[in-house]
Design a protein around this motif. Structure first.
Motif, PDB file in Angstrom:
ATOM      1  N   LEU A  18       0.855  -1.175   0.000  1.00  0.00           N
ATOM      2  CA  LEU A  18       0.000   0.000   0.000  1.00  0.00           C
ATOM      3  C   LEU A  18       0.894   1.228   0.000  1.00  0.00           C
ATOM      4  N   LYS A  19       0.357   2.328  -0.534  1.00  0.00           N
ATOM      5  CA  LYS A  19       1.082   3.591  -0.464  1.00  0.00           C
ATOM      6  C   LYS A  19       0.174   4.634   0.172  1.00  0.00           C
ATOM      7  N   LEU A  20       0.628   5.193   1.279  1.00  0.00           N
ATOM      8  CA  LEU A  20      -0.105   6.251   1.970  1.00  0.00           C
ATOM      9  C   LEU A  20       0.396   7.616   1.511  1.00  0.00           C
ATOM     10  N   ARG A  65      11.237  -2.580   4.684  1.00  0.00           N
ATOM     11  CA  ARG A  65       9.946  -2.868   4.047  1.00  0.00           C
ATOM     12  C   ARG A  65       9.194  -1.583   3.656  1.00  0.00           C
ATOM     13  N   PHE A  66       9.351  -0.541   4.437  1.00  0.00           N
ATOM     14  CA  PHE A  66       8.650   0.726   4.203  1.00  0.00           C
ATOM     15  C   PHE A  66       9.647   1.768   3.706  1.00  0.00           C
ATOM     16  N   MET A  81       4.556   1.039   1.554  1.00  0.00           N
ATOM     17  CA  MET A  81       4.626  -0.102   2.465  1.00  0.00           C
ATOM     18  C   MET A  81       4.588  -1.390   1.666  1.00  0.00           C
ATOM     19  N   ASN A  82       5.662  -2.155   1.736  1.00  0.00           N
ATOM     20  CA  ASN A  82       5.757  -3.423   1.023  1.00  0.00           C
ATOM     21  C   ASN A  82       5.851  -4.578   2.007  1.00  0.00           C
ATOM     22  N   ASN A  83       5.570  -5.776   1.511  1.00  0.00           N
ATOM     23  CA  ASN A  83       5.639  -6.986   2.331  1.00  0.00           C
ATOM     24  C   ASN A  83       4.898  -6.781   3.660  1.00  0.00           C
ATOM     25  N   LEU A  84       3.675  -6.322   3.550  1.00  0.00           N
ATOM     26  CA  LEU A  84       2.900  -6.018   4.758  1.00  0.00           C
ATOM     27  C   LEU A  84       2.593  -7.272   5.555  1.00  0.00           C
TER      28      LEU A  84
END
Length: 119
Positions: A18-20, A65-66, A81-84
């Motif tokens: 996701l991208k915030l 990860r982020f 945010m990757n590999n949440l």
């Protein structure tokens, strides 16, 4: 009146991304630093990442990860945010420290955006 507005939260499966986004608006201002915090149910708000003077730093739990980035032209900050993981589930808050003419700073928080990691 300065406002910070976050967007980009949602429901994602473990391992997803996701991208915030967070945009500051409402007047003329100068930003010293922008950061992301999060608060999980029943827990205290915790630091996630910060960018100041072009340098970023991360909490140990998200490092690698982020990725935090800042767009000074758009007065925005982003959190890729990757590999949440399920433990990343929380309300994510944007925080900005603004300069006063005197050289001191003041802080504003956004309203938060929910991130849920679940299968």
């Amino acid at each position: 009146q300065v406002q910070l507005v976050e967007s980009g939260g949602g429901l994602v499966q473990p391992g997803g991304s996701l991208k915030l986004s967070c945009v500051a608006s409402g007047g003329v201002f100068s930003i010293k630093a922008m950061a992301w915090y999060r608060q999980a149910p029943g827990k205290e708000r915790e630091f996630v990442a910060q960018v100041i003077r072009g340098r970023s730093n991360y909490s140990d739990s998200v490092s690698g990860r982020f990725t935090i980035s800042r767009d000074n032209v758009r007065n925005s900050v982003y959190l890729q945010m990757n590999n949440l993981k399920p433990e990343d589930t929380a309300v994510y808050y944007c925080k900005a420290d603004f300069w006063r003419v005197s050289g001191s700073t003041y802080t504003h928080w956004g309203q938060g955006t929910q991130v849920t990691v679940s299968s």
